[in-house]
Design an enzyme around this catalytic site. Structure first.
Site, short mmCIF file in Angstrom:
data_model
loop_
_atom_site.label_atom_id
_atom_site.label_comp_id
_atom_site.label_asym_id
_atom_site.label_seq_id
_atom_site.Cartn_x
_atom_site.Cartn_y
_atom_site.Cartn_z
N LYS A 105 0.99 -1.39 0.04
CA LYS A 105 -0.08 0.10 -0.06
C LYS A 105 0.86 1.14 -0.06
O LYS A 105 0.72 2.15 -0.77
CB LYS A 105 -0.93 0.03 1.26
CG LYS A 105 -1.74 1.14 1.30
CD LYS A 105 -2.92 1.17 2.56
CE LYS A 105 -1.94 1.86 3.65
NZ LYS A 105 -2.87 1.82 4.72
N ASP A 124 -6.53 0.39 0.58
CA ASP A 124 -6.64 1.07 2.00
C ASP A 124 -8.11 0.39 2.66
O ASP A 124 -8.85 -0.14 1.73
CB ASP A 124 -6.09 2.49 2.20
CG ASP A 124 -7.16 3.14 1.95
OD1 ASP A 124 -8.18 2.85 0.83
OD2 ASP A 124 -7.45 4.32 2.16
#
Ligand code: SF4
Length: 199
Positions: A105, A124
């Site tokens: 991420k 996310d």
């Protein structure tokens, strides 16, 4: 709906964005943006972060929460960037993933926003939830969700798509009681927890 979406974390170079992204875990971007100006004034370069003890840095970032772990990650990342990458945040996902505190991420955020490199799609909590609500995935694990999205979304949209979905998750498609009556995706959406419109 979100044509100019971009990253809300303030930064002036890839290293600062990497630090801000590590700080943003379990913390609002607003709070991170309050902390980073003073932080980057005190430690202007990766070399400065590499030279500080994590216990000391932890006090500087206390208000972002989980500060001991974040301080260890940031100092570890700084040491790696200085010792192996000449003080520059690397430009490939493989190299990024060797940096402490940088999972996929974080790597995707930094590569996409700071360098314009489409290395993947940021998954996310917002992207995870909305991909499921819009039936873009049946998976629950972020890595698998990312693979589903990468197959479906054209590569030249990956960077913008991530920012747009995150904004949508903050503005309308919030976790509890999404604002479906205001959402332009309503006719396309069959989420079980819709609060208005056709299901
Ligand atoms: S209709 Fe509701 S659940 Fe579906 S995308 Fe829009 S806000 Fe989210």
């Amino acid at each position: 709906m979100y044509p100019g979406a971009t990253c809300a974390l303030h930064h002036s170079n890839p290293w600062e964005l990497l630090v801000a992204t590590i700080l943003s875990a379990q913390c609002t971007d607003k709070r991170v943006n309050e902390v980073t100006p003073g932080l980057f004034a005190k430690y202007p370069t990766p070399q400065d972060f590499a030279a500080v003890r994590p216990e000391v840095l932890a006090q500087d970032i206390r208000s972002t929460g989980f500060f001991n772990n974040k301080a260890k990650s940031i100092v570890g990342a700084a040491k790696k960037v200085v010792s192996e990458f000449g003080g520059q945040v690397p430009k490939t996902i493989e190299e990024m993933l060797t940096i402490p505190g940088a999972a996929r991420k974080t790597a995707n955020v930094v590569l996409g926003t700071a360098y314009g490199i489409a290395s993947g799609i940021v998954v996310d909590t917002h992207v995870q939830r909305i991909a499921q609500r819009l039936d873009l995935t049946k998976n629950t694990e972020p890595g698998k969700i990312e693979q589903d999205l990468m197959r479906m979304i054209p590569k030249d949209h990956w960077i913008l798509f991530s920012h747009q979905i995150i904004l949508h998750g903050r503005a309308l498609c919030i976790a509890r009681k999404p604002k479906c009556a205001e959402c332009e995706l309503n006719p396309l959406c069959y989420a079980k927890d819709k609060t208005a419109g056709p299901r």
